[in-house]
Design a protein around this motif. Structure first.
Motif, mmCIF file in Angstrom:
data_model
loop_
_atom_site.group_PDB
_atom_site.id
_atom_site.type_symbol
_atom_site.label_atom_id
_atom_site.label_comp_id
_atom_site.label_asym_id
_atom_site.label_seq_id
_atom_site.Cartn_x
_atom_site.Cartn_y
_atom_site.Cartn_z
ATOM 1 N N ALA A 93 10.769 36.483 -51.744
ATOM 2 C CA ALA A 93 9.852 37.182 -52.982
ATOM 3 C C ALA A 93 10.054 36.002 -54.172
ATOM 4 C CB ALA A 93 10.884 38.489 -53.367
ATOM 5 N N PHE A 94 9.280 36.307 -55.302
ATOM 6 C CA PHE A 94 9.348 35.316 -56.274
ATOM 7 C C PHE A 94 8.902 35.891 -57.549
ATOM 8 C CE2 PHE A 94 5.127 35.038 -54.798
ATOM 9 C CZ PHE A 94 4.083 34.561 -55.996
ATOM 10 N N ALA A 95 9.370 35.365 -58.709
ATOM 11 C CA ALA A 95 8.955 35.842 -59.914
ATOM 12 C C ALA A 95 8.599 34.793 -60.850
ATOM 13 C CB ALA A 95 10.148 36.745 -60.632
ATOM 14 N N ILE A 96 7.536 35.078 -61.635
ATOM 15 C CA ILE A 96 7.084 34.126 -62.846
ATOM 16 C C ILE A 96 7.082 34.917 -64.097
ATOM 17 C CG2 ILE A 96 5.216 33.228 -63.651
ATOM 18 C CD1 ILE A 96 4.166 32.665 -60.748
ATOM 19 N N GLY A 97 7.737 34.266 -65.255
ATOM 20 C CA GLY A 97 7.624 34.759 -66.429
ATOM 21 C C GLY A 97 7.891 33.851 -67.748
ATOM 22 N N SER A 98 7.965 34.722 -68.689
ATOM 23 C CA SER A 98 8.039 34.036 -70.035
ATOM 24 C C SER A 98 9.416 33.925 -70.316
ATOM 25 C CB SER A 98 7.171 34.467 -71.181
ATOM 26 O OG SER A 98 7.530 33.905 -72.310
ATOM 27 N N LEU A 99 9.978 32.717 -70.662
ATOM 28 C CA LEU A 99 11.420 32.811 -71.314
ATOM 29 C C LEU A 99 11.449 33.375 -72.690
ATOM 30 C CD1 LEU A 99 12.452 29.311 -69.909
ATOM 31 C CD2 LEU A 99 13.621 31.486 -69.308
ATOM 32 N N THR A 100 10.447 33.315 -73.434
ATOM 33 C CA THR A 100 10.131 33.729 -74.794
ATOM 34 C C THR A 100 10.248 35.041 -74.835
ATOM 35 O OG1 THR A 100 9.131 31.814 -75.369
ATOM 36 C CG2 THR A 100 8.778 33.355 -76.956
ATOM 37 N N THR A 101 9.416 35.750 -74.289
ATOM 38 C CA THR A 101 8.956 37.217 -74.200
ATOM 39 C C THR A 101 9.630 38.025 -73.335
ATOM 40 O OG1 THR A 101 7.091 37.253 -72.892
ATOM 41 C CG2 THR A 101 6.766 36.921 -75.088
ATOM 42 N N GLU A 102 10.316 37.494 -72.246
ATOM 43 C CA GLU A 102 10.665 37.948 -71.140
ATOM 44 C C GLU A 102 10.008 38.779 -70.255
ATOM 45 O OE1 GLU A 102 14.418 39.822 -72.251
ATOM 46 O OE2 GLU A 102 15.564 37.750 -72.837
ATOM 47 N N GLU A 103 8.792 38.521 -70.428
ATOM 48 C CA GLU A 103 7.564 39.339 -69.703
ATOM 49 C C GLU A 103 7.611 38.659 -68.188
ATOM 50 O OE1 GLU A 103 4.485 40.968 -72.752
ATOM 51 O OE2 GLU A 103 4.337 38.754 -72.243
ATOM 52 N N GLU A 104 7.500 39.490 -66.994
ATOM 53 C CA GLU A 104 7.558 38.845 -65.607
ATOM 54 C C GLU A 104 6.925 39.546 -64.779
ATOM 55 O OE1 GLU A 104 11.242 39.181 -62.530
ATOM 56 O OE2 GLU A 104 11.794 38.600 -64.464
ATOM 57 N N LEU A 105 6.265 38.698 -63.865
ATOM 58 C CA LEU A 105 5.708 39.459 -62.759
ATOM 59 C C LEU A 105 6.479 39.224 -61.608
ATOM 60 C CD1 LEU A 105 3.109 40.380 -61.034
ATOM 61 C CD2 LEU A 105 2.230 37.831 -60.824
ATOM 62 N N PHE A 106 6.901 39.870 -60.635
ATOM 63 C CA PHE A 106 7.747 39.887 -59.390
ATOM 64 C C PHE A 106 7.132 40.294 -58.380
ATOM 65 C CE2 PHE A 106 11.780 41.702 -57.136
ATOM 66 C CZ PHE A 106 11.881 40.785 -56.367
ATOM 67 N N VAL A 107 6.650 39.346 -57.638
ATOM 68 C CA VAL A 107 6.019 39.510 -56.044
ATOM 69 C C VAL A 107 7.225 39.730 -55.279
ATOM 70 C CG1 VAL A 107 4.398 38.581 -54.629
ATOM 71 C CG2 VAL A 107 4.308 38.129 -56.989
ATOM 72 N N GLN A 108 7.314 41.184 -54.892
ATOM 73 C CA GLN A 108 8.449 41.601 -53.946
ATOM 74 C C GLN A 108 8.069 41.363 -52.565
ATOM 75 O OE1 GLN A 108 10.029 45.407 -55.281
ATOM 76 N NE2 GLN A 108 8.156 45.546 -56.953
ATOM 77 N N LYS A 109 8.986 41.880 -51.586
ATOM 78 C CA LYS A 109 8.794 41.870 -50.124
ATOM 79 C C LYS A 109 7.626 42.677 -49.842
ATOM 80 C CE LYS A 109 11.251 42.175 -45.975
ATOM 81 N NZ LYS A 109 12.527 42.388 -45.183
ATOM 82 N N TYR A 110 6.936 42.496 -48.853
ATOM 83 C CA TYR A 110 5.672 43.067 -48.716
ATOM 84 C C TYR A 110 4.724 42.989 -49.699
ATOM 85 C CZ TYR A 110 8.420 44.558 -44.768
ATOM 86 O OH TYR A 110 9.247 44.910 -43.638
ATOM 87 N N LYS A 111 4.715 42.084 -50.499
ATOM 88 C CA LYS A 111 3.894 41.562 -51.695
ATOM 89 C C LYS A 111 3.612 42.614 -52.563
ATOM 90 C CE LYS A 111 4.350 37.744 -49.700
ATOM 91 N NZ LYS A 111 5.612 36.926 -50.009
ATOM 92 N N VAL A 112 4.405 43.631 -52.974
ATOM 93 C CA VAL A 112 4.420 44.772 -53.629
ATOM 94 C C VAL A 112 4.613 44.010 -55.079
ATOM 95 C CG1 VAL A 112 5.229 46.901 -54.668
ATOM 96 C CG2 VAL A 112 5.020 46.599 -52.141
ATOM 97 N N LEU A 113 3.661 44.294 -56.168
ATOM 98 C CA LEU A 113 3.693 43.678 -57.538
ATOM 99 C C LEU A 113 4.593 44.440 -58.425
ATOM 100 C CD1 LEU A 113 0.245 42.475 -57.819
ATOM 101 C CD2 LEU A 113 2.004 41.279 -56.888
ATOM 102 N N SER A 114 5.512 43.945 -59.204
ATOM 103 C CA SER A 114 6.073 44.506 -60.432
ATOM 104 C C SER A 114 5.899 43.595 -61.745
ATOM 105 C CB SER A 114 7.523 44.816 -60.112
ATOM 106 O OG SER A 114 7.830 45.990 -59.089
ATOM 107 N N ILE A 115 5.480 44.253 -62.719
ATOM 108 C CA ILE A 115 5.148 43.678 -64.048
ATOM 109 C C ILE A 115 6.428 44.410 -64.888
ATOM 110 C CG2 ILE A 115 3.667 43.145 -66.120
ATOM 111 C CD1 ILE A 115 1.394 43.158 -63.918
#
Length: 178
Positions: A93-115
């Motif tokens: 799984a992986f996440a991409i986000g902003s260190l400034t705003t702490e907004e994040e996209l988390f691509v979980q197992k089975y590619k379920v997305l969480s923002i």
């Protein structure tokens, strides 16, 4: 028809729809696999720099590797080289986000997305752009599993590399274990 990643087996993919559910500061979503790469790029294009990439080589484990302080251009270069592996691999799984705003996209197992965002609703136009519709009850891959028909996830090798190999390479440019 809803597509899944190569490293993922969902027993009833026909039960999945391109939808999202908003719950406070979190959006959970399903997106057909062929749109995932473009969506990830569009998501971080809306973020404030500096950015981070967090990789969980085993989505169910506690091990996390971080590469932070990146510009959008740097993240694009990394995803151009390793994105296909991250997108296709079933165990990570992986996440991409902003260190400034702490907004994040988390691509979980089975590619379920969480923002995650203090202003999660600001991402609704992006979700709609990719064909995701709002729902009050999101059916994810996990909801399709049963004892008789479990899901499956597997480690993939693409261009001779696995996610652990990729992490070793990214350590050369500053990736560290969290």
């Amino acid at each position: 028809m809803f597509q899944t990643a190569a490293g993922v087996t969902v027993p009833f993919p026909e039960k999945l729809s391109e939808q999202y559910e908003l719950d406070g500061n979190t959006i959970t979503a399903n997106l057909s696999f062929e749109k995932l790469s473009d969506f990830v790029h569009s998501f971080y294009a809306e973020l404030d720099e500096p950015l981070f990439l967090a990789i969980h080589p085993d989505a169910e484990g506690d091990e996390v590797w971080y590469l932070d302080g990146m510009t959008k251009k740097q993240l694009t270069m990394i995803l151009d080289g390793y994105g296909e592996l991250l997108y296709q691999d079933g165990l990570s799984a992986f996440a991409i986000g902003s260190l400034t705003t702490e907004e994040e996209l988390f691509v979980q197992k089975y590619k379920v997305l969480s923002i995650y965002s203090e202003t999660a609703k600001r991402f609704v136009p992006l979700l709609k752009k990719y064909g995701m519709e709002p729902t009050g009850h999101l059916v994810t891959a996990w909801d399709t599993f049963s004892e008789e028909k479990p899901g499956a996830a597997e480690r993939l090798e693409i261009a001779g590399q696995t996610v652990p190999d990729m992490i070793k390479e990214l350590c050369k440019i500053g990736m560290y274990k969290g």
